[in-house]
Design a protein around this motif. Structure first.
Motif, PDB file in Angstrom:
ATOM      1  N   MET A   1       0.837  -1.173   0.000  1.00  0.00           N
ATOM      2  CA  MET A   1       0.000   0.000   0.000  1.00  0.00           C
ATOM      3  C   MET A   1       0.881   1.235   0.000  1.00  0.00           C
ATOM      4  O   MET A   1       2.039   1.183   0.365  1.00  0.00           O
ATOM      5  N   TYR A   2       0.316   2.358  -0.324  1.00  0.00           N
ATOM      6  CA  TYR A   2       1.086   3.585  -0.442  1.00  0.00           C
ATOM      7  C   TYR A   2       1.412   4.239   0.891  1.00  0.00           C
ATOM      8  O   TYR A   2       2.285   5.044   0.975  1.00  0.00           O
ATOM      9  N   ARG A   3       0.699   3.921   1.927  1.00  0.00           N
ATOM     10  CA  ARG A   3       0.869   4.628   3.185  1.00  0.00           C
ATOM     11  C   ARG A   3       2.315   4.542   3.661  1.00  0.00           C
ATOM     12  O   ARG A   3       2.748   3.545   4.186  1.00  0.00           O
ATOM     13  N   GLY A   4       3.042   5.636   3.452  1.00  0.00           N
ATOM     14  CA  GLY A   4       4.407   5.731   3.927  1.00  0.00           C
ATOM     15  C   GLY A   4       5.428   4.946   3.133  1.00  0.00           C
ATOM     16  O   GLY A   4       6.605   5.029   3.422  1.00  0.00           O
ATOM     17  N   ASN A   5       5.014   4.183   2.149  1.00  0.00           N
ATOM     18  CA  ASN A   5       5.952   3.339   1.428  1.00  0.00           C
ATOM     19  C   ASN A   5       6.412   3.904   0.091  1.00  0.00           C
ATOM     20  O   ASN A   5       7.311   3.371  -0.515  1.00  0.00           O
ATOM     21  N   LEU A   6       5.787   4.964  -0.375  1.00  0.00           N
ATOM     22  CA  LEU A   6       6.130   5.535  -1.663  1.00  0.00           C
ATOM     23  C   LEU A   6       7.027   6.736  -1.456  1.00  0.00           C
ATOM     24  O   LEU A   6       6.741   7.594  -0.635  1.00  0.00           O
ATOM     25  N   PRO A   7       8.162   6.821  -2.184  1.00  0.00           N
ATOM     26  CA  PRO A   7       9.015   8.001  -2.053  1.00  0.00           C
ATOM     27  C   PRO A   7       8.238   9.263  -2.413  1.00  0.00           C
ATOM     28  O   PRO A   7       7.244   9.209  -3.125  1.00  0.00           O
ATOM     29  N   GLN A   8       8.707  10.405  -1.910  1.00  0.00           N
ATOM     30  CA  GLN A   8       8.023  11.675  -2.158  1.00  0.00           C
ATOM     31  C   GLN A   8       7.829  11.918  -3.647  1.00  0.00           C
ATOM     32  O   GLN A   8       6.780  12.324  -4.086  1.00  0.00           O
ATOM     33  N   ASN A   9       8.849  11.699  -4.443  1.00  0.00           N
ATOM     34  CA  ASN A   9       8.742  11.861  -5.894  1.00  0.00           C
ATOM     35  C   ASN A   9       9.295  10.604  -6.543  1.00  0.00           C
ATOM     36  O   ASN A   9      10.367  10.144  -6.192  1.00  0.00           O
ATOM     37  N   LEU A  10       8.569  10.068  -7.474  1.00  0.00           N
ATOM     38  CA  LEU A  10       8.935   8.814  -8.099  1.00  0.00           C
ATOM     39  C   LEU A  10       8.578   8.894  -9.569  1.00  0.00           C
ATOM     40  O   LEU A  10       7.567   9.479  -9.924  1.00  0.00           O
ATOM     41  N   GLY A  11       9.403   8.341 -10.412  1.00  0.00           N
ATOM     42  CA  GLY A  11       9.057   8.269 -11.823  1.00  0.00           C
ATOM     43  C   GLY A  11       8.805   6.832 -12.206  1.00  0.00           C
ATOM     44  O   GLY A  11       9.575   5.949 -11.857  1.00  0.00           O
ATOM     45  N   ILE A  12       7.722   6.591 -12.908  1.00  0.00           N
ATOM     46  CA  ILE A  12       7.418   5.250 -13.393  1.00  0.00           C
ATOM     47  C   ILE A  12       7.868   5.194 -14.840  1.00  0.00           C
ATOM     48  O   ILE A  12       7.376   5.952 -15.671  1.00  0.00           O
ATOM     49  N   GLY A  13       8.809   4.329 -15.163  1.00  0.00           N
ATOM     50  CA  GLY A  13       9.273   4.208 -16.539  1.00  0.00           C
ATOM     51  C   GLY A  13       8.216   3.571 -17.410  1.00  0.00           C
ATOM     52  O   GLY A  13       7.572   2.609 -17.023  1.00  0.00           O
ATOM     53  N   LEU A  14       8.005   4.133 -18.608  1.00  0.00           N
ATOM     54  CA  LEU A  14       7.002   3.613 -19.519  1.00  0.00           C
ATOM     55  C   LEU A  14       7.411   3.951 -20.938  1.00  0.00           C
ATOM     56  O   LEU A  14       7.394   5.114 -21.318  1.00  0.00           O
TER      57      LEU A  14
ATOM     58  N   LYS B   1       9.476   6.850 -21.413  1.00  0.00           N
ATOM     59  CA  LYS B   1       8.954   8.068 -20.787  1.00  0.00           C
ATOM     60  C   LYS B   1       8.786   7.806 -19.294  1.00  0.00           C
ATOM     61  O   LYS B   1       8.783   6.672 -18.840  1.00  0.00           O
ATOM     62  N   THR B   2       8.625   8.860 -18.541  1.00  0.00           N
ATOM     63  CA  THR B   2       8.445   8.727 -17.111  1.00  0.00           C
ATOM     64  C   THR B   2       7.188   9.470 -16.683  1.00  0.00           C
ATOM     65  O   THR B   2       6.989  10.619 -17.051  1.00  0.00           O
ATOM     66  N   VAL B   3       6.347   8.796 -15.930  1.00  0.00           N
ATOM     67  CA  VAL B   3       5.177   9.415 -15.330  1.00  0.00           C
ATOM     68  C   VAL B   3       5.635   9.907 -13.962  1.00  0.00           C
ATOM     69  O   VAL B   3       6.126   9.139 -13.148  1.00  0.00           O
ATOM     70  N   LYS B   4       5.493  11.196 -13.700  1.00  0.00           N
ATOM     71  CA  LYS B   4       5.890  11.727 -12.408  1.00  0.00           C
ATOM     72  C   LYS B   4       4.810  11.413 -11.385  1.00  0.00           C
ATOM     73  O   LYS B   4       3.642  11.702 -11.600  1.00  0.00           O
ATOM     74  N   VAL B   5       5.236  10.803 -10.279  1.00  0.00           N
ATOM     75  CA  VAL B   5       4.322  10.416  -9.212  1.00  0.00           C
ATOM     76  C   VAL B   5       4.764  11.128  -7.940  1.00  0.00           C
ATOM     77  O   VAL B   5       5.942  11.127  -7.605  1.00  0.00           O
ATOM     78  N   GLU B   6       3.814  11.741  -7.247  1.00  0.00           N
ATOM     79  CA  GLU B   6       4.113  12.407  -5.991  1.00  0.00           C
ATOM     80  C   GLU B   6       3.209  11.863  -4.896  1.00  0.00           C
ATOM     81  O   GLU B   6       2.002  11.774  -5.081  1.00  0.00           O
TER      82      GLU B   6
END
Length: 134
Positions: A1-14, A17-22
């Motif tokens: 789950m995302y709670r506390g486990n996702l870095p503040q800024n993350l890029g998903i490679g696709l 290209k990269t989808v910016k995730v915050e």
């Protein structure tokens, strides 16, 4: 789950290209989308990610989008259908006037929640508005 486990800024490679995730809060994830044709694939990645990690509300930042295709509109509807049964919401923000007119012409401005920018989108999610029904 995302709670506390996702870095503040993350890029998903696709596809190169990269989808910016915050990670904006423990229950809010923001995705910054790119223009078509990348947007279509990025939305598919967002759908997959939210289906796997269904513990969040979603903000889609349209700051780079000036045109939206019917295929991407379909994927937005699919993402909405993924989130609603889980009790989560999706807010679209930073929408270009031309893109907003596409939502209005199709009647989708009444289906999707639109906000001026990311802080406004977070405020909408925090306002405890009832989750729309399918």
């Amino acid at each position: 789950m995302y709670r506390g486990n996702l870095p503040q800024n993350l890029g998903i490679g696709l596809l190169g290209k990269t989808v910016k995730v915050e990670n904006l809060a423990s229950d809010i994830i923001a995705f910054t989308l790119e223009r078509e044709p990348q947007m279509n694939g990025e939305l598919e990645a967002v759908i997959d990610m939210t289906a796997e990690h269904s513990d969040c509300n979603v903000i889609l930042n349209f700051r780079n989008i000036d045109i939206i295709t019917s295929s991407s509109l379909t994927r937005l509807l699919k993402l909405r259908q993924t989130l609603l049964p889980l009790g989560h919401q999706m807010v679209l923000c930073n929408i270009h006037p031309f893109t907003k007119s596409a939502f209005e012409v199709t009647g989708l401005d009444g289906v999707f929640t639109l906000a001026a920018d990311k802080p406004a989108a977070v405020a909408v999610l925090r306002s405890n508005w009832p989750v729309p029904t399918l």
